[in-house]
Design a protein around this motif. Sequence first.
Motif, PDB file in Angstrom:
ATOM      1  N   TYR A  79       0.844  -1.193   0.000  1.00  0.00           N
ATOM      2  CA  TYR A  79       0.000   0.000   0.000  1.00  0.00           C
ATOM      3  C   TYR A  79       0.884   1.250   0.000  1.00  0.00           C
ATOM      4  CZ  TYR A  79      -3.310  -3.604   1.297  1.00  0.00           C
ATOM      5  OH  TYR A  79      -4.077  -4.747   1.324  1.00  0.00           O
ATOM      6  N   LEU A  80       1.294   1.687  -1.177  1.00  0.00           N
ATOM      7  CA  LEU A  80       2.280   2.749  -1.320  1.00  0.00           C
ATOM      8  C   LEU A  80       1.790   4.070  -0.729  1.00  0.00           C
ATOM      9  CD1 LEU A  80       5.002   3.686  -2.418  1.00  0.00           C
ATOM     10  CD2 LEU A  80       3.869   4.172  -4.595  1.00  0.00           C
ATOM     11  N   LYS A  81       0.527   4.421  -0.955  1.00  0.00           N
ATOM     12  CA  LYS A  81      -0.003   5.704  -0.468  1.00  0.00           C
ATOM     13  C   LYS A  81       0.147   5.816   1.044  1.00  0.00           C
ATOM     14  CE  LYS A  81      -4.294   8.301   0.105  1.00  0.00           C
ATOM     15  NZ  LYS A  81      -5.770   8.311  -0.144  1.00  0.00           N
ATOM     16  N   LEU A  85       2.514   8.356   3.312  1.00  0.00           N
ATOM     17  CA  LEU A  85       1.872   9.307   4.229  1.00  0.00           C
ATOM     18  C   LEU A  85       2.452   9.207   5.638  1.00  0.00           C
ATOM     19  CD1 LEU A  85      -1.920   9.113   3.246  1.00  0.00           C
ATOM     20  CD2 LEU A  85      -0.379  11.055   2.959  1.00  0.00           C
ATOM     21  N   ILE A  86       2.716   7.987   6.077  1.00  0.00           N
ATOM     22  CA  ILE A  86       3.289   7.787   7.417  1.00  0.00           C
ATOM     23  C   ILE A  86       4.806   7.847   7.370  1.00  0.00           C
ATOM     24  CG2 ILE A  86       3.453   6.189   9.375  1.00  0.00           C
ATOM     25  CD1 ILE A  86       0.771   4.988   8.451  1.00  0.00           C
ATOM     26  N   GLY A  87       5.388   7.312   6.302  1.00  0.00           N
ATOM     27  CA  GLY A  87       6.831   7.131   6.239  1.00  0.00           C
ATOM     28  C   GLY A  87       7.625   8.411   6.108  1.00  0.00           C
ATOM     29  N   HIS A 150      -2.289  10.378   9.726  1.00  0.00           N
ATOM     30  CA  HIS A 150      -1.172   9.599   9.178  1.00  0.00           C
ATOM     31  C   HIS A 150       0.145  10.331   9.433  1.00  0.00           C
ATOM     32  CE1 HIS A 150      -4.421   7.614   6.875  1.00  0.00           C
ATOM     33  NE2 HIS A 150      -3.591   6.585   6.802  1.00  0.00           N
ATOM     34  N   TYR A 151       0.131  11.657   9.217  1.00  0.00           N
ATOM     35  CA  TYR A 151       1.335  12.454   9.470  1.00  0.00           C
ATOM     36  C   TYR A 151       1.726  12.387  10.946  1.00  0.00           C
ATOM     37  CZ  TYR A 151       0.374  14.690   4.916  1.00  0.00           C
ATOM     38  OH  TYR A 151       0.141  14.939   3.584  1.00  0.00           O
ATOM     39  N   MET A 152       0.726  12.531  11.827  1.00  0.00           N
ATOM     40  CA  MET A 152       0.997  12.517  13.265  1.00  0.00           C
ATOM     41  C   MET A 152       1.549  11.164  13.706  1.00  0.00           C
ATOM     42  SD  MET A 152       0.299  15.548  14.253  1.00  0.00           S
ATOM     43  CE  MET A 152       0.297  15.341  16.030  1.00  0.00           C
ATOM     44  N   LEU A 153       0.986  10.102  13.163  1.00  0.00           N
ATOM     45  CA  LEU A 153       1.489   8.765  13.477  1.00  0.00           C
ATOM     46  C   LEU A 153       2.927   8.619  13.016  1.00  0.00           C
ATOM     47  CD1 LEU A 153       1.176   5.850  14.434  1.00  0.00           C
ATOM     48  CD2 LEU A 153       0.077   5.304  12.240  1.00  0.00           C
TER      49      LEU A 153
END
Length: 277
Positions: A79-81, A85-87, A150-153
């Motif tokens: 799941y690239l998206k 977003l998290i990475g 996702h950013y916060m995670l």
Amino acid sequence: MTLNLIVILFLVGLANGFYSGLMGTGGNVILIPALDLVLAPLGISEPELVKFIIAHSLFITIFNGFAVSYKQYRIGNFYLKEVLLIGIPAVLAGYMMSEIVKASHWYDKIYFDILFLVMVSLVAIRFLFFRTNNTVSNRQEKLQNGKLMHYMLGLFTGVTTALSGFGGGIVIIPSLTDVFGVQIRKASSISIGVVMLLAIGVTASYISFDTSEQIQQVLPNQFGYISMSLVLPILLGVFLAAPFGVKMAHRTKPALLRLIFGGVMVLIIAKTIFGFI
């Protein structure tokens, strides 16, 4: 390096690779105690020992994550998206926190061990005693489609990884399954992709240094805080075992995966507590 040590490192790599493929983590929960046992007798001072453990753990995780992610991609479960977003925030936060830890002398081994124990304990309790709701709420669906959380995670995962040496799966998997309502197989695949990116960021900090930095030269073929002689036997085991872990994960019921994850955490808790005694 003795032949016995090479064999031990290879076996650690096998266990790490299989567990990573099975659970979608970097396998650092296995690597960190193993590296502690290998590196502690070498006379490395405690603040430096933490840096050596984190650096080796996450350097190995780069290749471990690639092996597992490639296998997930081949079977159509990547799941690239979500990974990006998290990475991306995780990489930035992990690199900056690693630079802070690397330049300081306050982060002693006792703080590292306590953080390790607390994180492992929380995850073990979560996976052994609490069930995940299989239905996705409207709130969770919005979170899955949004970007901010996702950013916060990613930011939180980057900071905790830089301080603990975990690849990030120990944070990402419970967060995705409980907060976002993502199924554990998808969460595991997203996790290992993020772990690979995050490990690159943190390792970039530990493998690069300038002449003003005083780094103990205690290991064979040492570059920065990483010894290629220690890493290679582990990586060989990782690449051999990781594909089998991925295959096994897709044949194993989610409930059993959760039980295995929690059980391994309990064993690591016991080892860490024993080390305090």
